[in-house]
Design a protein around this motif. Structure first.
Motif, PDB file in Angstrom:
ATOM      1  N   TYR A  68     -34.542  -9.579  -3.436  1.00 29.62           N
ATOM      2  CA  TYR A  68     -35.208 -11.800  -3.778  1.00 29.62           C
ATOM      3  C   TYR A  68     -35.519 -11.804  -2.304  1.00 29.62           C
ATOM      4  CZ  TYR A  68     -33.707 -12.644  -8.118  1.00 29.62           C
ATOM      5  OH  TYR A  68     -33.216 -12.531  -9.680  1.00 29.62           O
ATOM      6  N   TYR A  69     -34.379 -11.310  -0.600  1.00 20.47           N
ATOM      7  CA  TYR A  69     -34.795 -11.665   0.111  1.00 20.47           C
ATOM      8  C   TYR A  69     -35.674 -10.968   1.683  1.00 20.47           C
ATOM      9  CZ  TYR A  69     -31.449 -14.734  -0.334  1.00 20.47           C
ATOM     10  OH  TYR A  69     -30.840 -16.344  -1.292  1.00 20.47           O
ATOM     11  N   SER A  97     -36.281 -21.020  -1.169  1.00 17.72           N
ATOM     12  CA  SER A  97     -36.881 -19.389  -1.559  1.00 17.72           C
ATOM     13  C   SER A  97     -38.434 -20.652  -1.302  1.00 17.72           C
ATOM     14  CB  SER A  97     -36.669 -18.351  -2.400  1.00 17.72           C
ATOM     15  OG  SER A  97     -35.477 -18.592  -2.003  1.00 17.72           O
ATOM     16  N   THR A  99     -42.269 -19.637  -3.442  1.00 17.50           N
ATOM     17  CA  THR A  99     -42.218 -19.143  -4.674  1.00 17.50           C
ATOM     18  C   THR A  99     -43.848 -19.424  -5.292  1.00 17.50           C
ATOM     19  OG1 THR A  99     -41.553 -19.251  -7.187  1.00 17.50           O
ATOM     20  CG2 THR A  99     -41.233 -20.608  -6.204  1.00 17.50           C
ATOM     21  N   ASP A 109     -31.762 -20.967  -5.034  1.00 18.72           N
ATOM     22  CA  ASP A 109     -31.815 -19.423  -4.937  1.00 18.72           C
ATOM     23  C   ASP A 109     -29.956 -19.440  -4.720  1.00 18.72           C
ATOM     24  OD1 ASP A 109     -34.052 -18.737  -6.491  1.00 18.72           O
ATOM     25  OD2 ASP A 109     -35.593 -18.024  -4.751  1.00 18.72           O
ATOM     26  N   TRP A 110     -30.272 -18.506  -5.496  1.00 23.14           N
ATOM     27  CA  TRP A 110     -27.899 -17.892  -5.778  1.00 23.14           C
ATOM     28  C   TRP A 110     -27.691 -19.011  -4.499  1.00 23.14           C
ATOM     29  CZ3 TRP A 110     -27.447 -13.850  -7.364  1.00 23.14           C
ATOM     30  CH2 TRP A 110     -28.340 -13.072  -8.233  1.00 23.14           C
ATOM     31  N   LEU A 144     -35.497 -24.203  -9.840  1.00 25.30           N
ATOM     32  CA  LEU A 144     -34.917 -23.413 -10.285  1.00 25.30           C
ATOM     33  C   LEU A 144     -34.030 -23.110 -11.569  1.00 25.30           C
ATOM     34  CD1 LEU A 144     -31.840 -24.357 -11.709  1.00 25.30           C
ATOM     35  CD2 LEU A 144     -32.279 -26.166 -10.341  1.00 25.30           C
ATOM     36  N   HIS A 145     -33.745 -21.200 -11.360  1.00 25.66           N
ATOM     37  CA  HIS A 145     -33.207 -21.006 -12.163  1.00 25.66           C
ATOM     38  C   HIS A 145     -31.930 -20.399 -12.610  1.00 25.66           C
ATOM     39  CE1 HIS A 145     -37.437 -19.436 -12.961  1.00 25.66           C
ATOM     40  NE2 HIS A 145     -37.483 -19.068 -11.909  1.00 25.66           N
ATOM     41  N   THR A 146     -31.218 -20.943 -13.334  1.00 21.37           N
ATOM     42  CA  THR A 146     -30.166 -19.886 -13.937  1.00 21.37           C
ATOM     43  C   THR A 146     -29.985 -20.290 -15.469  1.00 21.37           C
ATOM     44  OG1 THR A 146     -28.229 -22.202 -13.620  1.00 21.37           O
ATOM     45  CG2 THR A 146     -29.753 -23.200 -14.349  1.00 21.37           C
TER      46      THR A 146
END
Length: 252
Positions: A68-69, A97, A99, A109-110, A144-146
Motif C-alpha cells: 500500500y505505501y 492516501s 488515489t 486508509d489503515w 474510504l474502504h472498510t
C-alpha cells in the motif's frame, strides 16, 4: 460482539464524504498527535495493526504495508500520523492516501487503534483528525474502504456523515444495518442472525480453539487461497485449511 469480528461474512464497504466540515473531536488529556518522521515508523505501524487484530502474522503485515505505501512512501511525513499515549508509545494511526477512484483523489486508509486502547474515546478524535488533515492537504471530499469485519468502525464513519457508495452489493450493507440499525442505512433491510456469519470462518475458529487457549487469526481465501495466520502469545503460525475450514494443516 468484538469491534473486529472475523466470523461475519466478509463484504467490502466503500463510503464517501463530500462535505469535510464535520464535527471536530479532540483527544483525551495526555494523548498527542505525531506525524511520520523516520523509517522506524514502519515498525510502529506494524505493531499497531497487529494489536488491532487486523493481522495475525508479522510477515503478512510487512507485505501489506509495502503493497500500500511504497508508491507514496516519501509523502508519509505529511500524510500518515500516529496517536501517542501518555508514555509516548504510538497506539493508533491513520493515513490520507492519494488515489484515483470513482472521481475521488484521496482516501482514508489503515485507520487503527491498538486493542488495549479501544473504548477510551480515541476513535472519533482519530477520524476527526484524519478529516481535518485531508482539508489541510487541500482535498474537499474523501473516499474510504472498510468492511463488515470492522463493523463498529463502519458505524462511526456513518456517524460522521459518510455515505454508502457500493450499494449495488446489498448484503454487506444489510449486515451493517442488522448490527447497528443506523439511520443512514434506512433503505436496507435487516437479516436473520444466521445470515450474518461465514460458516467456513466459524469452522476455522472452532478448530483453532482446540489447539490454542488464546489466539487471534486472519484468513485469506480470495482468489483460491486457503491460508490461516495465527498469533498465539506473540508466536506466529501458518496453516492451510481444507473441507470448508474443518481441517487445518500446519505449514512448516
Amino acid at each position: 460482539m468484538k469491534a473486529i469480528e472475523k466470523t461475519l461474512e466478509y463484504y467490502e464497504l466503500v463510503m464517501t464524504l463530500d462535505n469535510l466540515n464535520t464535527t471536530e473531536y479532540t483527544l483525551p488529556k495526555g494523548y498527542k498527535i505525531e506525524f511520520w518522521d523516520n523509517d522506524n515508523c514502519i515498525n510502529d505501524w506494524i505493531k499497531i495493526h497487529l494489536e488491532t487484530r487486523e493481522f495475525a502474522s508479522l510477515k503478512e503485515a510487512e507485505v501489506i504495508f509495502h503493497m500500500y505505501y511504497d508508491r507514496f512512501y516519501n509523502e508519509l511525513p505529511k500524510r500518515c500520523f500516529f496517536i501517542s499515549d501518555t508514555n509516548g508509545i504510538k497506539i493508533a494511526t491513520a493515513t490520507i492516501s492519494p488515489t484515483e477512484e470513482y472521481g475521488y483523489n484521496c482516501a482514508i486508509d489503515w485507520l487503527g487503534i491498538s486493542e488495549n486502547y479501544q473504548g477510551k474515546g480515541l476513535g472519533k478524535a482519530l477520524i476527526s483528525k484524519t478529516i481535518s488533515l485531508a482539508k489541510e492537504l487541500d482535498y474537499d471530499k474523501l473516499l474510504l474502504h472498510t468492511q463488515t469485519h470492522t463493523w463498529l468502525a463502519a458505524k462511526v464513519y456513518l456517524d460522521f456523515g459518510f455515505k454508502p457508495f457500493n450499494t449495488e452489493d446489498k448484503k454487506g450493507w444489510q449486515i451493517l444495518k442488522t448490527l447497528t440499525n443506523h439511520k443512514a442505512l434506512a433503505s436496507f433491510t435487516k437479516l436473520k442472525e444466521n445470515e450474518l456469519f461465514d460458516n467456513k470462518i466459524i469452522n476455522i475458529k472452532d478448530e483453532l480453539s482446540k489447539i490454542y487457549n488464546t489466539f487471534h487469526y486472519s484468513v485469506w481465501y480470495i482468489d483460491g487461497r486457503n491460508d490461516v495466520f495465527v498469533n498465539s502469545e506473540n508466536k506466529f503460525y501458518h496453516y492451510k485449511f481444507f473441507d470448508n475450514g474443518k481441517i487445518l494443516k500446519l505449514v512448516k
